[in-house]
Design a protein around this motif. Structure first.
Motif, PDB file in Angstrom:
ATOM      1  N   ILE A 162      -7.916   2.948  -7.390  1.00  0.00           N
ATOM      2  CA  ILE A 162      -7.942   2.052  -6.231  1.00  0.00           C
ATOM      3  C   ILE A 162      -6.791   2.449  -5.321  1.00  0.00           C
ATOM      4  CG2 ILE A 162      -7.641  -0.327  -5.431  1.00  0.00           C
ATOM      5  CD1 ILE A 162      -8.982  -1.284  -7.936  1.00  0.00           C
ATOM      6  N   GLY A 163      -7.110   2.805  -4.079  1.00  0.00           N
ATOM      7  CA  GLY A 163      -6.104   3.257  -3.137  1.00  0.00           C
ATOM      8  C   GLY A 163      -5.682   2.181  -2.164  1.00  0.00           C
ATOM      9  N   PRO A 164      -4.778   2.531  -1.253  1.00  0.00           N
ATOM     10  CA  PRO A 164      -4.295   1.551  -0.290  1.00  0.00           C
ATOM     11  C   PRO A 164      -5.297   1.237   0.821  1.00  0.00           C
ATOM     12  CG  PRO A 164      -3.247   3.660   0.103  1.00  0.00           C
ATOM     13  CD  PRO A 164      -4.044   3.805  -1.149  1.00  0.00           C
ATOM     14  N   ALA A 192     -12.202  -6.401  -7.763  1.00  0.00           N
ATOM     15  CA  ALA A 192     -10.741  -6.351  -7.704  1.00  0.00           C
ATOM     16  C   ALA A 192     -10.242  -6.148  -6.283  1.00  0.00           C
ATOM     17  CB  ALA A 192     -10.229  -5.229  -8.600  1.00  0.00           C
ATOM     18  N   MET A 193     -11.043  -5.482  -5.445  1.00  0.00           N
ATOM     19  CA  MET A 193     -10.625  -5.183  -4.079  1.00  0.00           C
ATOM     20  C   MET A 193     -11.129  -6.207  -3.060  1.00  0.00           C
ATOM     21  SD  MET A 193     -11.315  -1.056  -4.098  1.00  0.00           S
ATOM     22  CE  MET A 193     -10.611  -0.782  -2.476  1.00  0.00           C
ATOM     23  N   GLN A 401      -1.135  -9.575  -7.162  1.00  0.00           N
ATOM     24  CA  GLN A 401      -1.594  -8.325  -7.739  1.00  0.00           C
ATOM     25  C   GLN A 401      -3.056  -8.462  -8.176  1.00  0.00           C
ATOM     26  OE1 GLN A 401      -0.065  -5.390  -7.915  1.00  0.00           O
ATOM     27  NE2 GLN A 401       1.757  -6.205  -6.901  1.00  0.00           N
ATOM     28  N   PRO A 402      -3.881  -7.440  -7.925  1.00  0.00           N
ATOM     29  CA  PRO A 402      -5.304  -7.559  -8.277  1.00  0.00           C
ATOM     30  C   PRO A 402      -5.519  -7.496  -9.785  1.00  0.00           C
ATOM     31  CG  PRO A 402      -4.818  -5.349  -7.496  1.00  0.00           C
ATOM     32  CD  PRO A 402      -3.560  -6.152  -7.294  1.00  0.00           C
ATOM     33  N   GLN A 403      -6.624  -8.043 -10.208  1.00  0.00           N
ATOM     34  CA  GLN A 403      -7.027  -7.963 -11.614  1.00  0.00           C
ATOM     35  C   GLN A 403      -7.766  -6.641 -11.821  1.00  0.00           C
ATOM     36  OE1 GLN A 403      -9.315 -11.490 -12.393  1.00  0.00           O
ATOM     37  NE2 GLN A 403      -7.588 -12.866 -12.086  1.00  0.00           N
ATOM     38  N   ARG A 425      -9.209  -9.094   1.827  1.00  0.00           N
ATOM     39  CA  ARG A 425      -9.338 -10.179   0.851  1.00  0.00           C
ATOM     40  C   ARG A 425      -8.693 -11.458   1.362  1.00  0.00           C
ATOM     41  NH1 ARG A 425      -7.095  -9.095  -5.119  1.00  0.00           N
ATOM     42  NH2 ARG A 425      -5.130  -9.212  -3.958  1.00  0.00           N
ATOM     43  N   LEU A 426      -7.569 -11.325   2.080  1.00  0.00           N
ATOM     44  CA  LEU A 426      -6.944 -12.497   2.673  1.00  0.00           C
ATOM     45  C   LEU A 426      -7.840 -13.114   3.740  1.00  0.00           C
ATOM     46  CD1 LEU A 426      -4.428 -14.316   3.002  1.00  0.00           C
ATOM     47  CD2 LEU A 426      -3.562 -12.654   4.655  1.00  0.00           C
TER      48      LEU A 426
END
Length: 555
Positions: A162-164, A192-193, A401-403, A425-426
């Motif tokens: 998973i990248g930025p 997760a993302m 932090q993501p799961q 996500r926000l």
């Protein structure tokens, strides 16, 4: 002349009856409707049926996921089936009136030539740089690349990355059920993302009952059009410490990039101040074993109230205020450490309070006192301080932090302090929160106006209600279509219009004007006029009834 007297009397009686009937007719036909119309409470029509329908609104949050398969990532027979689309939908189990479903629409396709070249590299960062699209990727969408099972792009013990940016990498598999196995891995990475139960539960914390979902999720800030951030340096002992901090440069280097990335979620203003002789209000305890002072975890809530009275930043603010305090303890209580619930020192020597801000204790190096005269010059390490404050700022906005799925490589955010998909996500969470807030506000307003009939409903209030209802419906449609940016804008308009209508001052003008006061005003006005008319009508009724019963003479 004798006959003229009774005739004149009869004529006067008839004229009096006609006058009484005329006045009564004018009062009943013209006076009462005119009075009723001019004194009625004006109430513009509202969409009550549409507002009641918002309680049963079903939200479908669609996340577009583009899945790109490289060569040898799946068996050849499966590659021949590309492209096609798979939809994965599940309901979020929240105890809330809004039914929320998360829909991942996966569009499978083969990799293009430049994508094959980038994914054949041996370094994931270089591949990610080459895969950066020239056109901006849509908010809320994801791209997942499926690489060969033997590819060296990822470490051999890692199954995904998973990248930025809005990009992830998943290892393929040579199996007859390759699409099903890879599909499950992609869903884990996409969840997760993007959207999880915890993210939505935190967004709806104010609307959920006190249960396992909301008991420890009341940390994120509520959605708002703007936020004010105040950095304060507390120097309770200026006679011993001459503290210098480069807050302007630190904000420019560390805070502004983070707030710039968050600009889609609201407007931000930053200010700073230095407060002298500002105490924490809690006496630290001395630890003889370490020759230091400490603040226990149970005493931390009592630290904020005495300090908050000195800040004065939220008194005249229209937006939520976040306070970040850097406290340099006085010489008599140095060094000062913060302990957690287990009595161990906190690594960052800081703590944060949900929806308020954070406090960090900055101890002066004991070597600074050797051979130095008071006050000691103290240069604050702003890099270390801003790392703590940025971490607290992420927690205050609910950016946790993501799961991560098992065996997932995760590098964390870059210089901005937030990843692109974390911002998405926000926005997902803020959109759902705005819709829940607007729905609750509109429902409460409709119930209030339905119960109290003498509240004036002006046309501008009604237009705000109609605008809010339309914005809620538009936001729900945009969410179901996967258009995150327009959905968030519509949800914010729904909250603004609904609260503007709910808090309109005109709704309170006749709220406390009961019916007994109306009678006290109108009875002295209408009673002197109504009594003669009613008595005349009653007398005419009796005479008419008597004339009907009088027997006729038969010659």
């Amino acid at each position: 002349m004798a006959a003229a007297g009774p005739a004149a009397t009869d004529l006067e009686v008839v004229r009096g009856k006609r006058a009484a009937l005329f006045f009564a007719t004018v009062v009943i036909v013209l006076g009462l409707p005119l009075w009723w119309k001019t004194t009625e409470t004006y109430r513009a029509p509202l969409p009550y049926s549409e507002i009641s329908g918002l309680n049963s609104l079903k939200l479908r949050l669609m996340v577009p996921v583009t899945v790109v398969f490289t060569q040898e990532s799946v068996p050849l027979d499966d590659q021949e089936k590309l492209p096609f689309t798979v939809v994965h939908e599940r309901e979020i189990p929240l105890k809330y009136k809004l039914k929320i479903k998360c829909r991942f629409q996966k569009a499978y396709r083969r990799a293009l030539d430049h994508e094959e070249a980038a994914l054949s590299l041996g370094n994931i960062q270089e591949a990610e740089t080459m895969l950066a699209e020239p056109s901006e990727q849509a908010e809320g969408s994801l791209t997942v690349y499926v690489i060969s099972e033997r590819s060296s792009l990822l470490p051999q013990d890692m199954m995904s990355y998973i990248g930025p940016k809005r990009m992830a990498v998943v290892r393929g598999i040579m199996h007859r059920e390759a699409f099903n196995i890879i599909g499950r891995r992609i869903i884990q990475v996409a969840q997760a993302m993007s959207l999880t139960e915890d993210v939505l539960a935190a967004a709806l914390a104010d609307h959920l009952p006190e249960d396992k979902w909301s008991s420890d999720k009341r940390r994120p800030l509520k959605s708002s059009l703007g936020y004010e951030i105040t950095f304060s340096l507390l120097n309770p002992d200026p006679k011993s410490h001459d503290v210098h901090w480069d807050i302007e440069g630190a904000v420019r280097r560390h805070v502004q990039p983070f707030l710039g990335a968050l600009s889609a979620a609201g407007n931000f203003s930053v200010d700073s101040q230095i407060l002298y002789y500002a105490m924490l209000g809690v006496n630290p305890r001395f630890d003889s074993a370490s020759s230091s002072y400490y603040l226990a975890a149970h005493s931390l809530p009592h630290v904020i109230n005495p300090v908050e009275s000195r800040l004065g930043s939220s008194a005249a603010s229209l937006y939520p205020v976040l306070n970040f305090l850097l406290y340099v303890p006085e010489l008599a209580h140095s060094p000062l450490y913060i302990q957690d619930k287990d009595g161990a020192p906190v690594t960052t020597n800081a703590f944060h309070s949900p929806r308020w801000g954070g406090i960090m204790v900055y101890n002066v190096d004991p070597k600074a006192y050797n051979g130095s005269q008071l006050p000691v010059s103290v240069e604050v390490d702003m890099v270390r301080v801003m790392e703590v404050f940025l971490a607290q700022l992420r927690l205050l906005f609910g950016i946790a932090q993501p799961q991560l799925p098992p065996k997932c490589l995760f590098l964390g955010p870059k210089s901005e302090g937030i990843m692109t998909w974390e911002l998405d996500r926000l926005l997902w969470a803020r959109s759902v929160e705005n819709l829940a807030t607007a729905t609750t506000t509109l429902t409460s307003l409709a119930q209030l106006l339905g119960k109290i009939s003498n509240i004036v409903i002006k046309d501008d209030v009604a237009s705000e209600v109609y605008r809010a209802v339309a914005a809620v419906q538009k936001a729900a449609e945009e969410l179901s279509s996967g258009h995150l940016a327009s959905a968030f804008a519509a949800s914010r308009e729904a909250v603004t219009s609904s609260e503007r209508a709910f808090f309109d001052p005109s709704l309170l003008h006749l709220l406390y004007f009961p019916d007994d006061q109306k009678f006290a005003i109108y009875i002295p006005l209408f009673l002197p006029m109504a009594v003669p008319i009613l008595l005349s009508l009653f007398k005419i009724f009796l005479e008419t009834r008597k004339s009907w019963k009088k027997p006729e003479k038969i010659d």
